[in-house]
Design an enzyme around this catalytic site. Structure first.
Site, PDB file in Angstrom:
ATOM      1  N   LYS A 102      10.629 100.520 -67.325  1.00 44.68           N
ATOM      2  CA  LYS A 102      11.178 100.918 -66.031  1.00 44.68           C
ATOM      3  C   LYS A 102      11.123 102.429 -65.898  1.00 44.68           C
ATOM      4  O   LYS A 102      11.487 103.157 -66.812  1.00 44.68           O
ATOM      5  CB  LYS A 102      12.628 100.446 -65.898  1.00 44.68           C
ATOM      6  CG  LYS A 102      12.801  98.937 -66.028  1.00 44.68           C
ATOM      7  CD  LYS A 102      14.265  98.538 -66.022  1.00 44.68           C
ATOM      8  CE  LYS A 102      14.419  97.039 -66.195  1.00 44.68           C
ATOM      9  NZ  LYS A 102      15.839  96.618 -66.228  1.00 44.68           N
ATOM     10  N   LYS A 139      17.217 102.570 -59.547  1.00 46.27           N
ATOM     11  CA  LYS A 139      18.464 101.820 -59.389  1.00 46.27           C
ATOM     12  C   LYS A 139      19.691 102.623 -59.821  1.00 46.27           C
ATOM     13  O   LYS A 139      20.746 102.551 -59.178  1.00 46.27           O
ATOM     14  CB  LYS A 139      18.399 100.510 -60.167  1.00 46.27           C
ATOM     15  CG  LYS A 139      18.208 100.678 -61.667  1.00 46.27           C
ATOM     16  CD  LYS A 139      18.088  99.332 -62.365  1.00 46.27           C
ATOM     17  CE  LYS A 139      17.789  99.485 -63.845  1.00 46.27           C
ATOM     18  NZ  LYS A 139      18.801 100.264 -64.574  1.00 46.27           N
TER      19      LYS A 139
END
Length: 227
Positions: free
Chosen positions: A123, A206
Site C-alpha cells: 500500500k 486512507k
C-alpha cells in the site's frame, strides 16, 4: 581453522554442536545470537553456506510470537532468498516495502514466464515518482499481468481465519478473477473490479483521510463546546 557456532545458548542443537567439537578437541567460538546478534557480513556468510531456511525455525516459540502469534506456519511455506523459485509460477504475490517494489519487480521480470500474474499487496505510492504500485510494476515487468490486491485487512487476522474482505483490482479483469479464484476461501472473501486507481489511491491515502476527518470532528466539537 576458525570455527564459529551461531545459535541460542540454551538450544539443544547448539549444545550438540559444541559437544561435538569439544569431544574432538577442536577449538571453536560460540556466539549467542540472542545476546550478541550477527553482523550483516556474518549473516550473509552463514546464509550462503546453509541457506535461509536453515536459519529460521518456524516451530520455535519466539518465531511464532513475534510474527504471527498463535498461528502455526504450514510446513509447505518455505523461506528462500532465491527469486528464481518464482520461475514457472502462474501467480506471484508481492508484499515488499514500497522502496523495493520497482527493484523486486525488475528482478521478477527476468525469471517469470510471460503473462504471469503479479498481485501486489503493498500500500502506498512510489516516493520518487508518486506513481501507483501497479504502474511501477507494469513498467519494471511489462510482460506481466498486474493486479492490486488490497483492502482493510491484517495478516494476523487472515491467518487466524477471521472473516476478511479485500479487492482484486485490475484493468485485466481475467487476471483479477484468477486471483480471486486462487485465494478466496470461506473466511477470505475477494471482490473483483476494474477501478485500479480508486483502490490504490484509497489504501494509499486512507490514514490521511482518517486524520483529516478526526481533526475536522475535533475542531467542530471544540467550536460547539463539546468535551
Amino acid at each position: 581453522m576458525n570455527i564459529q557456532i551461531f545459535g541460542r545458548s540454551k538450544c539443544f542443537d547448539t549444545k550438540k554442536a559444541e559437544r561435538w567439537f569439544k569431544e574432538r578437541r577442536v577449538r571453536f567460538q560460540s556466539v549467542d545470537v540472542v545476546k550478541y546478534g550477527m553482523s550483516r557480513g556474518e549473516l550473509s556468510s552463514v546464509k550462503n553456506a546453509v541457506g535461509l531456511e536453515a536459519l529460521a525455525d518456524p516451530a520455535y516459540a519466539e518465531f511464532q510470537k513475534k510474527l504471527l502469534p498463535g498461528v502455526a506456519v504450514p510446513p509447505s511455506i518455505r523461506l528462500t532468498t532465491n527469486i528464481a523459485c518464482a520461475a514457472g509460477a502462474d501467480l506471484v504475490i508481492m508484499a515488499v516495502p514500497s522502496f523495493a517494489i520497482r527493484s523486486t519487480a525488475a528482478r521478477l521480470a527476468d525469471v517469470v514466464k510471460p503473462a504471469t500474474i503479479i498481485a501486489n499487496a503493498g500500500k502506498g505510492l512510489e516516493d520518487a515518482t508518486l506513481k501507483r504500485f501497479t504502474q511501477v510494476i507494469a513498467e519494471a515487468a511489462p510482460a506481466a499481468r498486474v493486479v492490486a490486491l488490497s483492502g482493510p485487512s491484517h495478516a494476523e487476522e487472515v491467518a487466524r481465519g477471521v472473516p476478511t474482505t479485500v479487492v482484486s483490482a485490475s484493468e485485466d479483469l481475467a487476471a483479477a478473477e484468477r486471483v480471486q479464484e486462487l485465494l478466496m476461501n470461506p473466511a477470505f472473501r475477494i471482490y473483483v473490479n476494474a477501478d485500479v486507481i480508486g483502490v490504490e489511491c484509497a489504501v494509499a491515502m486512507k490514514n490521511a483521510y482518517a486524520l483529516g476527518v478526526t481533526l475536522a470532528v475535533g475542531l467542530a466539537q471544540k467550536r460547539e463546546g463539546v468535551e
